[in-house]
Design a protein around this motif. Structure first.
Motif, PDB file in Angstrom:
ATOM      1  N   ALA A   1      31.323  64.159   9.569  1.00  0.00           N
ATOM      2  CA  ALA A   1      31.205  64.326  11.019  1.00  0.00           C
ATOM      3  C   ALA A   1      30.361  65.556  11.319  1.00  0.00           C
ATOM      4  O   ALA A   1      30.483  66.585  10.636  1.00  0.00           O
ATOM      5  CB  ALA A   1      32.583  64.490  11.653  1.00  0.00           C
ATOM      6  N   GLY A   2      29.515  65.438  12.339  1.00  0.00           N
ATOM      7  CA  GLY A   2      28.673  66.570  12.694  1.00  0.00           C
ATOM      8  C   GLY A   2      28.142  66.436  14.101  1.00  0.00           C
ATOM      9  O   GLY A   2      28.195  65.353  14.691  1.00  0.00           O
ATOM     10  N   PRO A   3      27.605  67.522  14.637  1.00  0.00           N
ATOM     11  CA  PRO A   3      27.144  67.500  16.016  1.00  0.00           C
ATOM     12  C   PRO A   3      25.811  66.773  16.217  1.00  0.00           C
ATOM     13  O   PRO A   3      25.447  66.459  17.352  1.00  0.00           O
ATOM     14  CB  PRO A   3      27.002  68.982  16.366  1.00  0.00           C
ATOM     15  N   TYR A   4      25.088  66.515  15.117  1.00  0.00           N
ATOM     16  CA  TYR A   4      23.777  65.905  15.243  1.00  0.00           C
ATOM     17  C   TYR A   4      23.733  64.545  14.558  1.00  0.00           C
ATOM     18  O   TYR A   4      24.260  64.387  13.453  1.00  0.00           O
ATOM     19  CB  TYR A   4      22.706  66.809  14.622  1.00  0.00           C
ATOM     20  N   PHE A   5      23.087  63.620  15.194  1.00  0.00           N
ATOM     21  CA  PHE A   5      22.892  62.264  14.672  1.00  0.00           C
ATOM     22  C   PHE A   5      21.755  62.349  13.672  1.00  0.00           C
ATOM     23  O   PHE A   5      20.584  62.430  14.057  1.00  0.00           O
ATOM     24  CB  PHE A   5      22.572  61.342  15.843  1.00  0.00           C
ATOM     25  N   ALA A   6      22.093  62.387  12.373  1.00  0.00           N
ATOM     26  CA  ALA A   6      21.090  62.695  11.370  1.00  0.00           C
ATOM     27  C   ALA A   6      21.384  61.969  10.064  1.00  0.00           C
ATOM     28  O   ALA A   6      22.427  61.327   9.913  1.00  0.00           O
ATOM     29  CB  ALA A   6      21.074  64.212  11.113  1.00  0.00           C
ATOM     30  N   ARG A   7      20.428  62.112   9.105  1.00  0.00           N
ATOM     31  CA  ARG A   7      20.545  61.426   7.825  1.00  0.00           C
ATOM     32  C   ARG A   7      20.650  62.382   6.650  1.00  0.00           C
ATOM     33  O   ARG A   7      20.572  61.944   5.504  1.00  0.00           O
ATOM     34  CB  ARG A   7      19.315  60.537   7.605  1.00  0.00           C
ATOM     35  N   THR A   8      20.785  63.662   6.929  1.00  0.00           N
ATOM     36  CA  THR A   8      20.852  64.628   5.836  1.00  0.00           C
ATOM     37  C   THR A   8      22.221  65.279   5.768  1.00  0.00           C
ATOM     38  O   THR A   8      22.862  65.521   6.790  1.00  0.00           O
ATOM     39  CB  THR A   8      19.777  65.709   6.006  1.00  0.00           C
ATOM     40  N   THR A   9      22.640  65.616   4.571  1.00  0.00           N
ATOM     41  CA  THR A   9      23.978  66.174   4.382  1.00  0.00           C
ATOM     42  C   THR A   9      24.170  67.485   5.139  1.00  0.00           C
ATOM     43  O   THR A   9      25.252  67.765   5.638  1.00  0.00           O
ATOM     44  CB  THR A   9      24.269  66.400   2.898  1.00  0.00           C
ATOM     45  N   ARG A  10      23.118  68.286   5.243  1.00  0.00           N
ATOM     46  CA  ARG A  10      23.280  69.617   5.834  1.00  0.00           C
ATOM     47  C   ARG A  10      23.570  69.571   7.326  1.00  0.00           C
ATOM     48  O   ARG A  10      23.979  70.564   7.917  1.00  0.00           O
ATOM     49  CB  ARG A  10      22.042  70.473   5.577  1.00  0.00           C
ATOM     50  N   GLN A  11      23.377  68.423   7.958  1.00  0.00           N
ATOM     51  CA  GLN A  11      23.647  68.302   9.395  1.00  0.00           C
ATOM     52  C   GLN A  11      25.102  67.963   9.690  1.00  0.00           C
ATOM     53  O   GLN A  11      25.483  67.856  10.852  1.00  0.00           O
ATOM     54  CB  GLN A  11      22.742  67.232  10.004  1.00  0.00           C
ATOM     55  N   TYR A  12      25.907  67.782   8.659  1.00  0.00           N
ATOM     56  CA  TYR A  12      27.292  67.382   8.856  1.00  0.00           C
ATOM     57  C   TYR A  12      28.226  68.506   8.421  1.00  0.00           C
ATOM     58  O   TYR A  12      28.076  69.082   7.339  1.00  0.00           O
ATOM     59  CB  TYR A  12      27.583  66.073   8.111  1.00  0.00           C
ATOM     60  N   ASP A  13      29.188  68.804   9.292  1.00  0.00           N
ATOM     61  CA  ASP A  13      30.059  69.957   9.101  1.00  0.00           C
ATOM     62  C   ASP A  13      31.365  69.620   8.382  1.00  0.00           C
ATOM     63  O   ASP A  13      31.937  70.481   7.722  1.00  0.00           O
ATOM     64  CB  ASP A  13      30.412  70.574  10.461  1.00  0.00           C
ATOM     65  N   TYR A  14      31.836  68.400   8.566  1.00  0.00           N
ATOM     66  CA  TYR A  14      33.144  68.020   8.029  1.00  0.00           C
ATOM     67  C   TYR A  14      32.985  66.817   7.107  1.00  0.00           C
ATOM     68  O   TYR A  14      32.253  65.881   7.421  1.00  0.00           O
ATOM     69  CB  TYR A  14      34.115  67.682   9.162  1.00  0.00           C
ATOM     70  N   TRP A  15      33.722  66.881   5.998  1.00  0.00           N
ATOM     71  CA  TRP A  15      33.608  65.849   4.969  1.00  0.00           C
ATOM     72  C   TRP A  15      34.983  65.410   4.499  1.00  0.00           C
ATOM     73  O   TRP A  15      35.908  66.223   4.413  1.00  0.00           O
ATOM     74  CB  TRP A  15      32.836  66.389   3.768  1.00  0.00           C
ATOM     75  N   GLY A  16      35.073  64.120   4.175  1.00  0.00           N
ATOM     76  CA  GLY A  16      36.268  63.619   3.533  1.00  0.00           C
ATOM     77  C   GLY A  16      36.211  63.828   2.028  1.00  0.00           C
ATOM     78  O   GLY A  16      35.217  64.329   1.495  1.00  0.00           O
ATOM     79  N   GLN A  17      37.276  63.435   1.356  1.00  0.00           N
ATOM     80  CA  GLN A  17      37.370  63.605  -0.098  1.00  0.00           C
ATOM     81  C   GLN A  17      36.700  62.466  -0.858  1.00  0.00           C
ATOM     82  O   GLN A  17      36.471  62.577  -2.067  1.00  0.00           O
ATOM     83  CB  GLN A  17      38.838  63.708  -0.524  1.00  0.00           C
ATOM     84  N   GLY A  18      36.423  61.378  -0.188  1.00  0.00           N
ATOM     85  CA  GLY A  18      35.727  60.273  -0.818  1.00  0.00           C
ATOM     86  C   GLY A  18      36.652  59.166  -1.268  1.00  0.00           C
ATOM     87  O   GLY A  18      37.837  59.379  -1.533  1.00  0.00           O
ATOM     88  N   THR A  19      36.097  57.969  -1.346  1.00  0.00           N
ATOM     89  CA  THR A  19      36.812  56.814  -1.859  1.00  0.00           C
ATOM     90  C   THR A  19      35.891  56.073  -2.832  1.00  0.00           C
ATOM     91  O   THR A  19      34.706  55.888  -2.558  1.00  0.00           O
ATOM     92  CB  THR A  19      37.291  55.890  -0.720  1.00  0.00           C
ATOM     93  N   GLN A  20      36.440  55.682  -3.967  1.00  0.00           N
ATOM     94  CA  GLN A  20      35.629  55.061  -5.020  1.00  0.00           C
ATOM     95  C   GLN A  20      35.391  53.580  -4.713  1.00  0.00           C
ATOM     96  O   GLN A  20      36.334  52.835  -4.413  1.00  0.00           O
ATOM     97  CB  GLN A  20      36.332  55.189  -6.377  1.00  0.00           C
ATOM     98  N   VAL A  21      34.139  53.191  -4.817  1.00  0.00           N
ATOM     99  CA  VAL A  21      33.754  51.783  -4.731  1.00  0.00           C
ATOM    100  C   VAL A  21      33.104  51.402  -6.057  1.00  0.00           C
ATOM    101  O   VAL A  21      32.152  52.054  -6.486  1.00  0.00           O
ATOM    102  CB  VAL A  21      32.780  51.533  -3.560  1.00  0.00           C
ATOM    103  N   THR A  22      33.643  50.382  -6.687  1.00  0.00           N
ATOM    104  CA  THR A  22      33.097  49.907  -7.952  1.00  0.00           C
ATOM    105  C   THR A  22      32.790  48.431  -7.823  1.00  0.00           C
ATOM    106  O   THR A  22      33.662  47.638  -7.455  1.00  0.00           O
ATOM    107  CB  THR A  22      34.089  50.127  -9.102  1.00  0.00           C
ATOM    108  N   VAL A  23      31.544  48.074  -8.105  1.00  0.00           N
ATOM    109  CA  VAL A  23      31.104  46.688  -8.001  1.00  0.00           C
ATOM    110  C   VAL A  23      30.759  46.205  -9.402  1.00  0.00           C
ATOM    111  O   VAL A  23      29.870  46.748 -10.059  1.00  0.00           O
ATOM    112  CB  VAL A  23      29.895  46.549  -7.068  1.00  0.00           C
ATOM    113  N   SER A  24      31.468  45.203  -9.855  1.00  0.00           N
ATOM    114  CA  SER A  24      31.237  44.659 -11.188  1.00  0.00           C
ATOM    115  C   SER A  24      30.235  43.513 -11.131  1.00  0.00           C
ATOM    116  O   SER A  24      30.172  42.772 -10.148  1.00  0.00           O
ATOM    117  CB  SER A  24      32.550  44.182 -11.795  1.00  0.00           C
ATOM    118  N   SER A  25      29.484  43.377 -12.218  1.00  0.00           N
ATOM    119  CA  SER A  25      28.457  42.318 -12.262  1.00  0.00           C
ATOM    120  C   SER A  25      29.014  41.031 -12.825  1.00  0.00           C
ATOM    121  O   SER A  25      30.119  40.972 -13.323  1.00  0.00           O
ATOM    122  CB  SER A  25      27.282  42.796 -13.099  1.00  0.00           C
TER     123      SER A  25
END
Length: 121
Positions: A97-121
């Protein structure tokens, strides 16, 4: 304390779908742009999709266009619907989440811990 919590990741076969959710607490997402990034092992964190407040504009990475959809509620939840998943989509997915609508990590102030996505072939 601001927290972003992702959920919905898991193991899926190629061609399948997953819906990721990101719930915020300690922070109202009103007036914040939201985004999803991902990071595969050994690679840098990369942009996937972003949505403005209140949701009338969206950006997508080329790899996500036509397959992924970002959306948000009027409350504190953001989603990433992922269809036609490929093995190369395997990564940890983070919401931000961040105050600017952007595509770079530095524009976002708050981050989650992440969730793993694994796609098998």
């Amino acid at each position: 304390q601001v927290q972003l919590v992702e959920s919905g990741g898991g193991l899926v076969q190629a061609g399948g779908s997953l819906r990721l959710s990101c719930a915020a607490s300690g922070l109202s997402l009103s007036n914040y742009a939201m985004a999803w990034f991902r990071q595969a092992p050994g690679k840098e964190r990369e942009f996937v999709a972003a949505i403005s407040w209140p949701g009338n504009s969206r950006y997508y990475a080329d790899s996500a266009k036509g397959r992924f959809t970002i959306s948000r509620t009027n409350g504190n939840t953001v989603y990433l619907q992922m269809n036609s998943l490929k093995p190369e989509d395997t990564a940890v997915y983070y919401c931000a989440a961040g105050p600017y609508f952007a595509r770079t990590t530095r524009q976002y102030d708050y981050w989650g811990q992440g969730t793993q996505v694994t796609v098998s072939s």
